[in-house]
Each structure stands twice: as C-alpha cells, then as structure tokens.
Write a protein that holds these residues in place. Structure first.
Motif, PDB file in Angstrom:
ATOM      1  N   ILE A  87       0.534  -1.212   0.102  1.00  0.00           N
ATOM      2  CA  ILE A  87      -0.057  -0.018  -0.418  1.00  0.00           C
ATOM      3  C   ILE A  87       0.790   1.479  -0.469  1.00  0.00           C
ATOM      4  CG2 ILE A  87      -1.755  -0.899   0.956  1.00  0.00           C
ATOM      5  CD1 ILE A  87      -1.076   0.345   3.360  1.00  0.00           C
ATOM      6  N   PHE A  88       2.039   1.263  -0.230  1.00  0.00           N
ATOM      7  CA  PHE A  88       3.372   1.825  -0.666  1.00  0.00           C
ATOM      8  C   PHE A  88       2.640   3.542   0.757  1.00  0.00           C
ATOM      9  CE2 PHE A  88       2.629   1.128  -4.730  1.00  0.00           C
ATOM     10  CZ  PHE A  88       4.077   0.616  -5.057  1.00  0.00           C
ATOM     11  N   VAL A  89       3.410   2.753   2.461  1.00  0.00           N
ATOM     12  CA  VAL A  89       2.965   3.702   3.139  1.00  0.00           C
ATOM     13  C   VAL A  89       4.675   3.709   3.483  1.00  0.00           C
ATOM     14  CG1 VAL A  89       1.987   3.646   5.600  1.00  0.00           C
ATOM     15  CG2 VAL A  89       0.698   3.034   3.876  1.00  0.00           C
ATOM     16  N   GLU A  90       4.777   5.117   4.300  1.00  0.00           N
ATOM     17  CA  GLU A  90       6.596   5.050   5.118  1.00  0.00           C
ATOM     18  C   GLU A  90       6.133   5.539   6.369  1.00  0.00           C
ATOM     19  OE1 GLU A  90       8.130   7.966   2.275  1.00  0.00           O
ATOM     20  OE2 GLU A  90       7.768   6.603   0.276  1.00  0.00           O
ATOM     21  N   GLU A  91       7.454   4.936   6.577  1.00  0.00           N
ATOM     22  CA  GLU A  91       7.905   5.594   8.324  1.00  0.00           C
ATOM     23  C   GLU A  91       7.824   7.517   8.205  1.00  0.00           C
ATOM     24  OE1 GLU A  91      11.751   4.685   9.487  1.00  0.00           O
ATOM     25  OE2 GLU A  91      11.120   2.252   9.607  1.00  0.00           O
ATOM     26  N   LEU A 102      -8.780  10.539   5.091  1.00  0.00           N
ATOM     27  CA  LEU A 102      -8.619  10.107   3.490  1.00  0.00           C
ATOM     28  C   LEU A 102      -7.972   9.562   2.742  1.00  0.00           C
ATOM     29  CD1 LEU A 102     -10.527  10.801   1.545  1.00  0.00           C
ATOM     30  CD2 LEU A 102      -9.841  12.852   1.102  1.00  0.00           C
ATOM     31  N   TRP A 103      -6.510  10.049   3.335  1.00  0.00           N
ATOM     32  CA  TRP A 103      -4.902  10.199   2.325  1.00  0.00           C
ATOM     33  C   TRP A 103      -5.140   8.610   2.533  1.00  0.00           C
ATOM     34  CZ3 TRP A 103      -1.590  13.342   0.082  1.00  0.00           C
ATOM     35  CH2 TRP A 103      -2.098  14.737  -0.597  1.00  0.00           C
ATOM     36  N   MET A 104      -4.858   8.609   3.585  1.00  0.00           N
ATOM     37  CA  MET A 104      -4.873   6.430   4.428  1.00  0.00           C
ATOM     38  C   MET A 104      -5.351   5.453   3.655  1.00  0.00           C
ATOM     39  SD  MET A 104      -1.802   6.734   6.102  1.00  0.00           S
ATOM     40  CE  MET A 104      -1.740   4.557   6.756  1.00  0.00           C
ATOM     41  N   LYS A 109      -7.092   1.215  -0.708  1.00  0.00           N
ATOM     42  CA  LYS A 109      -8.063   0.998  -0.829  1.00  0.00           C
ATOM     43  C   LYS A 109      -7.437   0.480  -2.529  1.00  0.00           C
ATOM     44  CE  LYS A 109     -11.565   2.839  -1.256  1.00  0.00           C
ATOM     45  NZ  LYS A 109     -12.664   4.029  -0.727  1.00  0.00           N
ATOM     46  N   GLN A 110      -6.325   1.831  -3.088  1.00  0.00           N
ATOM     47  CA  GLN A 110      -5.593   1.243  -4.292  1.00  0.00           C
ATOM     48  C   GLN A 110      -4.494   0.381  -4.284  1.00  0.00           C
ATOM     49  OE1 GLN A 110      -6.708   2.710  -6.689  1.00  0.00           O
ATOM     50  NE2 GLN A 110      -7.087   4.413  -6.235  1.00  0.00           N
ATOM     51  N   GLY A 111      -4.488   0.607  -2.836  1.00  0.00           N
ATOM     52  CA  GLY A 111      -3.309  -1.345  -2.613  1.00  0.00           C
ATOM     53  C   GLY A 111      -3.903  -2.525  -2.853  1.00  0.00           C
ATOM     54  N   ILE A 112      -4.723  -2.392  -1.813  1.00  0.00           N
ATOM     55  CA  ILE A 112      -6.224  -3.498  -2.159  1.00  0.00           C
ATOM     56  C   ILE A 112      -6.138  -3.718  -3.614  1.00  0.00           C
ATOM     57  CG2 ILE A 112      -8.027  -4.490  -1.658  1.00  0.00           C
ATOM     58  CD1 ILE A 112      -7.728  -3.305   0.799  1.00  0.00           C
ATOM     59  N   ARG A 222     -10.941  -4.446   5.990  1.00  0.00           N
ATOM     60  CA  ARG A 222      -9.483  -4.083   6.457  1.00  0.00           C
ATOM     61  C   ARG A 222      -9.522  -2.289   6.559  1.00  0.00           C
ATOM     62  NH1 ARG A 222      -5.029  -2.228   7.148  1.00  0.00           N
ATOM     63  NH2 ARG A 222      -3.000  -2.860   6.542  1.00  0.00           N
ATOM     64  N   LEU A 223      -9.855  -1.992   5.837  1.00  0.00           N
ATOM     65  CA  LEU A 223     -10.452  -0.721   5.706  1.00  0.00           C
ATOM     66  C   LEU A 223     -10.472   0.033   6.847  1.00  0.00           C
ATOM     67  CD1 LEU A 223     -11.421   0.529   1.898  1.00  0.00           C
ATOM     68  CD2 LEU A 223      -9.166   0.189   2.505  1.00  0.00           C
TER      69      LEU A 223
END
Length: 416
Positions: A87-91, A102-104, A109-112, A222-223
C-alpha cells in the motif's frame, strides 16, 4: 497544476508506485546480465513452447493423468498465498498521513485494488499453463476454464487480504500460530469448494459471486482496521525488499555462523572397503564435498532439476536431455575434484599422480551414481513404466560411468 495533481491521495499513490517500479527495475539491471539471459531464455522458451504444445497434441504422461483435482487445486493454493499487499506507506507518513484518514484509506484502497489485479493475473497465467490438464484430464470446456481462472483469482485475493490482516496485527510466533492454521483451513475449503463447483457453469458462477462478496467484506474490514500503522509500514517494507533480497541472494553470499559440527558424516566411518591410498583420498574428498553446505545444496538442487528434466519431456527429448545432463554432471564433478586436489590439504601430502587420478575417478563415481540411479529410474518410470525404470537406471549409470572414465582420462592426459 502539476503540483496540485501530484499532492493528492491518488497522485501520491501513483508517484510511489512509479518510484517502486523504477527501483526494482534498477536493481534488476544491476544484477542481471541480459546478454547471458537472452541466450538462456530463447532456447528455454522454445523448449517450453514445444513441451506445452505436446501436452495438447500428444498423449499425456502418466503423472498428468494420475494427478487428481484436489492435488492440483492444493498446488495452486500454495501459489495463491505466496503474494502480498503493498500500500506504499512509509515511516515518515506518521507526521502527516496518519492523521488524514482520507489519504490513508486511498492508499490502502489502491493497494488492495493493485493486489487483487495482480493475483487475478497470476491465477489466469497459472490456469492457462495448466489448461491441458483442465481440458484433457478433467473434461472442462473453454468457458469452464475461464470461470475457474476467475474463481482462483477471487479466492487468491481473498486469502491474501485475510493473511495480510493477520500480518499487520501480530509479529513473531504469535503471527505464525495464527497464520498457519488459517492458511491450512482456507486451503482445505478452497480444495473442497473447487471440487464441488467445477462440474457445472451455474455452480461456478455462484462460487465466483460468493467469493467476490467475501472479498468485498474482508476488503472493507481491512479499510476499517485501526491501530495498524506500524504493522502496515513493516509489511510494506518487507514486500518492497522481497524482490531485492531475492536478487541479492543470487549474487551476494549471506554471512553464515561458523559450524562446530557438520550436518552429515559427523563420525569417521569407512565408506570404501579397501583402504588403499586412492580410496582413502576419494573418501575424504567425498565427505568434504557434502560437509560443505554450499556444494551439498548445489548437489541436491541439481538432483531435483535433473529428475524433473528427464521425467517431464516426451521421447526422444528426454533421452537427449538425459545424455546432456550426464555430460554436464561429469564435467561438474571433475571440477569439484580439481578444487579438492589443488587444496592445501592435498598439497601437504606427496601423492603419486596415478594414485591421485584413481582417487579422483573414484570420487566422481561416488557422486554420480546416486543421481544416475534417480535420473534413470525417473526417465524409465515416466516413459515406459515402473519396472522398466530399473533397466533404464542401470543403463544411465553405465553410460555415466563410461563418460566419467573418458573425461577423467582426457583430464589426466592434459595434466601429464
């Protein structure tokens, strides 16, 4: 305008996805020599294409006709759970994105969506590769095969999301004691449902609809999960580095802890009855070969690949492949002997050249005979039958010993 489009939730996801793709491509270019791979891939693709066409046009081998539907579904289910979700989440997102729901949610959602499309494509490719079995063994039409591919894609997406929810919640042994029973249970359910729905179109459609509904339900769950930011970052980092770790594992040796005891040959037991100098040297070289974990691993890998290479192709390709493998193994084993013969251990003792040559020939024979028996038996069992496999095993061993003698004589003449 370009800046405003970039700093939106969807724009941020697309930018990170593009950066991830470019990073993986850069790592691939650094490790892989494309000139070498072209020479390997083109013959490999031609050989695989011919073998795949033979599955449609020629009688199927005995292993294919004897493969049951639950067994094939179980193998495919193992492939299903090998993927993950990115899902391209960074530290650094903890400073801003963590407080912006909304951003998260957009990133997640796009990662899923991306994971579902990837697993659907993977299952379509797997079903296409195994389509001769679905069509000729299980009597399924083209429509049935298309529906079974969509079914597998929906089930794979569902399983990956469920396992991802466990991964981001738990770490260490707590994760494994939950993931293993969950994966086994989902695999058993997948095998049972696939065996029930594969016969009729309406049951397959009902199964696909049910799988999609379950997929939507777990996607929504998951969301709505809370308190998983650290787990999301951890799993994203693991998924992003998985391909890089695979590339580096083939080019960089991982440091290993020193072993005080070897895995096999821990005791000084005699392998050869006659205790001549050449036999004792050959026995020492044979034990040293298997006491080295890297050479033992290479030996086991070559054995497994050689068995598959002679058992799967049709006649006469399997015989030609077997002959080429015997020659390749002969060269490889003689090179292993040369490494031992030029080591400091052998240099400490003054050997007669004739005795050293006999020791090398004995050592390479000891290495070849187990693989020769397995290769010959696999060749005969897949081609002619189980009883004929004993005859082909003896023939392959005899041919291998002849090739080893010829290559050993040539090396002895060159070194003299």
């Amino acid at each position: 305008m370009e800046t405003s489009r970039t700093y939106t939730p969807l724009g941020l996801y697309r930018r990170r996805r593009k950066e991830h793709f470019n990073e993986q491509l850069k790592n691939l270019k650094l490790v892989v020599d494309w000139t070498v791979w072209v020479y390997l891939l083109i013959p490999g693709l031609l050989y695989f294409s011919g073998w795949y066409v033979s599955l449609w046009s020629k009688p199927l081998p005995s292993w294919a006709t004897g493969l049951t539907l639950p067994a094939l579904t179980g193998l495919i289910d193992i492939i299903m759970i090998t993927g993950g979700i990115l899902i391209f989440v960074e530290e650094a997102d903890v400073l801003f994105l963590k407080s912006r729901s909304l951003w998260m949610r957009t990133l997640m959602k796009q990662g899923i969506y991306r994971a579902c499309l990837q697993h659907l494509g993977k299952m379509i490719a797997i079903t296409a590769l195994t389509s001769p079995l679905w069509s000729r063994v299980y009597d399924m039409s083209f429509i049935h095969i298309v529906l079974i591919a969509i079914w597998f894609g929906a089930v794979a997406s569902f399983q990956v999301i469920v396992l991802h929810m466990t991964k981001v919640r738990y770490i260490g042994w707590r994760r494994w004691i939950r993931m293993i029973p969950l994966a086994v249970a989902m695999g058993m359910i997948t095998i049972g449902v696939t065996s029930w729905i594969h016969g009729h179109i309406w049951t397959m459609l009902a199964g696909i609809v049910a799988a999609i509904l379950l997929l939507l339900m777990v996607g929504r769950m998951r969301l709505e999960m809370k308190g998983t930011f650290e787990g999301d970052v951890r799993e994203d980092l693991r998924e992003r580095l998985k391909f890089t770790a695979l590339l580096l594992s083939r080019s960089v040796n991982k440091p290993k802890a020193p072993r005080t005891r070897t895995i096999i040959f821990r005791k000084q037991r005699k392998l050869l009855r006659h205790r001549t100098i050449s036999n004792r040297t050959a026995e020492t070289a044979f034990k040293a070969f298997f006491r080295n974990s890297s050479t033992m691993k290479l030996y086991l890998q070559l054995g497994g690949l050689s068995i598959a290479a002679v058992a799967l192709p049709p006649f006469p390709v399997n015989v030609i492949v077997c002959g080429l493998l015997v020659i390749m193994l002969s060269v490889l084993f003689h090179r292993s002997w040369e490494v031992f013969a030029t080591s400091e251990y052998v240099q400490l003792v003054s050997y007669d050249s004739e005795a050293l040559n006999r020791a090398g020939l004995t050592m390479v024979r000891m290495l070849f005979v187990p693989l020769g028996i397995l290769m010959g038996f696999s060749l005969g069992a897949a081609w002619l039958g189980w009883l004929e496999g004993v005859v082909t095993a003896a023939a392959v061993v005899a041919f291998g010993l002849f090739v080893l003698s010829i290559t050993g004589w040539i090396r002895y003449i060159r070194s003299a």
